[in-house]
Design a protein around this motif. Structure first.
Motif, PDB file in Angstrom:
ATOM      1  N   PHE A 255       1.065  -1.038   0.149  1.00 47.05           N
ATOM      2  CA  PHE A 255      -0.117  -0.013  -0.226  1.00 47.05           C
ATOM      3  C   PHE A 255       0.516   1.164  -0.206  1.00 47.05           C
ATOM      4  CE2 PHE A 255      -3.085  -3.099   1.098  1.00 47.05           C
ATOM      5  CZ  PHE A 255      -4.288  -2.968   1.190  1.00 47.05           C
ATOM      6  N   CYS A 256       0.910   2.525  -0.378  1.00 44.26           N
ATOM      7  CA  CYS A 256       0.738   3.052  -1.062  1.00 44.26           C
ATOM      8  C   CYS A 256      -0.345   4.114  -0.202  1.00 44.26           C
ATOM      9  CB  CYS A 256       1.166   4.152  -3.007  1.00 44.26           C
ATOM     10  SG  CYS A 256       2.333   5.112  -2.228  1.00 44.26           S
ATOM     11  N   ILE A 257       0.593   5.061   1.326  1.00 44.28           N
ATOM     12  CA  ILE A 257      -0.113   5.656   1.910  1.00 44.28           C
ATOM     13  C   ILE A 257       0.222   7.013   2.062  1.00 44.28           C
ATOM     14  CG2 ILE A 257      -0.840   5.653   3.721  1.00 44.28           C
ATOM     15  CD1 ILE A 257      -0.576   2.461   4.270  1.00 44.28           C
ATOM     16  N   PRO A 258      -0.571   8.059   1.337  1.00 42.21           N
ATOM     17  CA  PRO A 258       0.043   9.678   1.666  1.00 42.21           C
ATOM     18  C   PRO A 258      -0.359  10.129   3.751  1.00 42.21           C
ATOM     19  CG  PRO A 258      -2.021   9.225  -0.305  1.00 42.21           C
ATOM     20  CD  PRO A 258      -1.114   7.779   0.569  1.00 42.21           C
ATOM     21  N   SER A 259       0.793  11.188   3.422  1.00 43.59           N
ATOM     22  CA  SER A 259       0.712  11.794   5.021  1.00 43.59           C
ATOM     23  C   SER A 259      -0.493  12.509   4.959  1.00 43.59           C
ATOM     24  CB  SER A 259       1.945  12.799   4.894  1.00 43.59           C
ATOM     25  OG  SER A 259       1.018  13.676   3.936  1.00 43.59           O
ATOM     26  N   THR A 260      -1.742  12.879   3.926  1.00 43.42           N
ATOM     27  CA  THR A 260      -3.017  12.880   3.870  1.00 43.42           C
ATOM     28  C   THR A 260      -4.289  11.939   4.180  1.00 43.42           C
ATOM     29  OG1 THR A 260      -2.971  12.824   1.426  1.00 43.42           O
ATOM     30  CG2 THR A 260      -2.227  15.117   2.681  1.00 43.42           C
ATOM     31  N   ALA A 261      -3.749  10.606   4.270  1.00 50.03           N
ATOM     32  CA  ALA A 261      -4.629   9.332   4.552  1.00 50.03           C
ATOM     33  C   ALA A 261      -5.248   9.323   6.042  1.00 50.03           C
ATOM     34  CB  ALA A 261      -4.485   8.736   4.027  1.00 50.03           C
ATOM     35  N   ASP A 262      -6.316   8.671   6.120  1.00 49.25           N
ATOM     36  CA  ASP A 262      -7.192   8.359   7.835  1.00 49.25           C
ATOM     37  C   ASP A 262      -5.892   7.338   7.897  1.00 49.25           C
ATOM     38  OD1 ASP A 262      -8.349   7.204   9.909  1.00 49.25           O
ATOM     39  OD2 ASP A 262     -10.079   7.956   8.564  1.00 49.25           O
ATOM     40  N   PRO A 263      -5.959   8.348   9.042  1.00 50.81           N
ATOM     41  CA  PRO A 263      -4.464   6.908  10.424  1.00 50.81           C
ATOM     42  C   PRO A 263      -5.022   5.611  10.124  1.00 50.81           C
ATOM     43  CG  PRO A 263      -4.272   9.351  10.637  1.00 50.81           C
ATOM     44  CD  PRO A 263      -5.633   9.321  10.208  1.00 50.81           C
ATOM     45  N   ALA A 264      -6.370   5.635  10.323  1.00 49.58           N
ATOM     46  CA  ALA A 264      -7.171   4.169   9.677  1.00 49.58           C
ATOM     47  C   ALA A 264      -6.158   2.885  10.060  1.00 49.58           C
ATOM     48  CB  ALA A 264      -8.396   4.511  10.471  1.00 49.58           C
ATOM     49  N   LEU A 265      -6.312   3.435   7.894  1.00 56.36           N
ATOM     50  CA  LEU A 265      -5.166   2.089   6.899  1.00 56.36           C
ATOM     51  C   LEU A 265      -4.106   1.926   7.494  1.00 56.36           C
ATOM     52  CD1 LEU A 265      -5.077   0.936   4.583  1.00 56.36           C
ATOM     53  CD2 LEU A 265      -4.785   3.095   3.789  1.00 56.36           C
ATOM     54  N   ASP A 266      -3.662   3.025   8.034  1.00 59.29           N
ATOM     55  CA  ASP A 266      -1.931   2.479   8.621  1.00 59.29           C
ATOM     56  C   ASP A 266      -1.792   1.315   9.791  1.00 59.29           C
ATOM     57  OD1 ASP A 266       0.357   2.692   7.566  1.00 59.29           O
ATOM     58  OD2 ASP A 266       0.102   4.833   8.040  1.00 59.29           O
ATOM     59  N   HIS A 267      -2.959   2.066  10.601  1.00 59.13           N
ATOM     60  CA  HIS A 267      -3.422   0.624  11.985  1.00 59.13           C
ATOM     61  C   HIS A 267      -4.415  -0.371  11.443  1.00 59.13           C
ATOM     62  CE1 HIS A 267      -2.693   4.652  14.003  1.00 59.13           C
ATOM     63  NE2 HIS A 267      -3.473   4.968  14.385  1.00 59.13           N
ATOM     64  N   ALA A 268      -5.106  -0.703  10.662  1.00 57.70           N
ATOM     65  CA  ALA A 268      -5.184  -1.566   9.968  1.00 57.70           C
ATOM     66  C   ALA A 268      -5.060  -2.607   9.755  1.00 57.70           C
ATOM     67  CB  ALA A 268      -6.409  -1.392   8.964  1.00 57.70           C
ATOM     68  N   LEU A 269      -3.492  -2.231   8.722  1.00 57.91           N
ATOM     69  CA  LEU A 269      -2.672  -2.981   8.156  1.00 57.91           C
ATOM     70  C   LEU A 269      -1.540  -3.632   9.013  1.00 57.91           C
ATOM     71  CD1 LEU A 269      -1.631  -0.512   4.777  1.00 57.91           C
ATOM     72  CD2 LEU A 269      -3.166  -3.037   4.671  1.00 57.91           C
ATOM     73  N   GLY A 270      -1.233  -2.739  10.418  1.00 57.97           N
ATOM     74  CA  GLY A 270      -0.860  -3.352  11.203  1.00 57.97           C
ATOM     75  C   GLY A 270      -1.048  -4.554  12.279  1.00 57.97           C
ATOM     76  N   ARG A 271      -2.426  -4.430  12.056  1.00 59.61           N
ATOM     77  CA  ARG A 271      -2.988  -5.567  13.346  1.00 59.61           C
ATOM     78  C   ARG A 271      -3.052  -6.713  12.201  1.00 59.61           C
ATOM     79  NH1 ARG A 271      -7.242  -0.615  13.876  1.00 59.61           N
ATOM     80  NH2 ARG A 271      -8.607  -1.835  12.568  1.00 59.61           N
ATOM     81  N   ARG A 272      -3.059  -6.532  10.729  1.00 58.90           N
ATOM     82  CA  ARG A 272      -2.933  -7.618   9.772  1.00 58.90           C
ATOM     83  C   ARG A 272      -1.669  -7.956   9.229  1.00 58.90           C
ATOM     84  NH1 ARG A 272      -7.479  -8.469   7.238  1.00 58.90           N
ATOM     85  NH2 ARG A 272      -6.978  -9.584   5.484  1.00 58.90           N
ATOM     86  N   GLY A 273      -0.176  -7.008  10.184  1.00 64.72           N
ATOM     87  CA  GLY A 273       0.791  -8.304  10.018  1.00 64.72           C
ATOM     88  C   GLY A 273       1.549  -7.364   9.162  1.00 64.72           C
TER      89      GLY A 273
END
Length: 256
Positions: A77-95
């Motif tokens: 996933f390419c995640i811009p600094s403007t993205a909702d932090p929820a995506l980073d958190h969800a990816l972290g939970r998925r390992g």
């Protein structure tokens, strides 16, 4: 809500970056652009967030993972600094692994900083010749398979593009760059200098030639590029050329 001038510029820059380095195949799913290019570079093999969408986050992530799994590739996933932090958190939970290569997206307004004259760089429009391709392959250590994919990606460009080569006194290629123009903005890519001749201003000449071509031949009014935040020499080069406005940053997250 009417988008602000900053938002409109950011959207144009995002489009220029996507069009300037195309994937070979793409899937659109609820506002996310899933890019595929046989595994060559993260930029063309990652999920890009182009619109918010309405579906649950976990469902969208699982869909993307299934697409990449079918191709034998990791989900990135390419995640811009403007993205909702929820995506980073969800990816972290998925390992997913930690953020990779935080990068800055920079903009240069030609009205504020007109491009330097093109100089003596050799310019090839549309598609590069064998010298450009061979030099890039050598400097990047590309295998034959990777080189073939790279050629296909460049052959997929659907916007005006130019490839610059700065040669040494003995005729060898010392530095390369290319740019592709979308909606008045040239996206600069593949800036590379032979390690044996660095600190001679060759990279600056290559990029400057691309910028001058974009303005003079395509009527471009600005330029953009992405650079790894920790790459101090590259950041210094681009700032000296006029890329002094940072619009946003992004990083990658890779499935385990």
């Amino acid at each position: 809500m009417i988008p602000s001038p900053e938002d409109r510029l950011t959207r144009s820059i995002e489009e220029a970056c996507l069009n300037g380095w195309p994937a070979l195949r793409e899937v659109v799913f609820d506002g996310w652009l899933i890019r595929l290019a046989d595994g060559h570079t993260r930029r063309t093999n990652s999920v890009n967030l182009v619109a918010p969408g309405t579906l649950p986050l976990d469902r969208k992530i699982r869909y993307c993972e299934a697409v990449y799994r079918a191709q034998g590739l990791p989900a990135i996933f390419c995640i811009p600094s403007t993205a909702d932090p929820a995506l980073d958190h969800a990816l972290g939970r998925r390992g997913y692994g930690p953020p990779e290569d935080e990068s800055r997206v920079l903009f240069m307004d030609f009205a504020d900083t007109p491009p330097e004259p093109a100089g003596d760089a050799a310019m090839e429009e549309g598609f590069p010749g064998e010298v450009w391709l061979g030099t890039l392959a050598r400097l990047h250590g590309q295998s034959e398979a990777t080189r073939a994919i790279h050629r296909k990606i460049l052959g997929s460009l659907a916007v005006p593009a130019v490839f610059a080569t700065v040669r040494l006194a003995d005729g060898r290629a010392g530095a390369l760059a290319y740019g592709a123009v979308h909606d008045g903005i040239v996206c600069v890519n593949s800036v590379v200098t032979d390690p044996a001749v660095r600190r001679r201003g060759l990279g600056r000449k290559a990029v400057g030639a691309v910028l001058a071509w974009a303005r003079e031949r395509q009527g471009a009014t600005g330029a953009c590029l992405a650079v790894v935040a920790e790459n101090a020499p590259a950041n210094a080069l681009y700032e000296a050329l006029g890329f002094r406005r940072e619009l946003y940053r992004y990083h990658y997250r890779r499935s385990g």
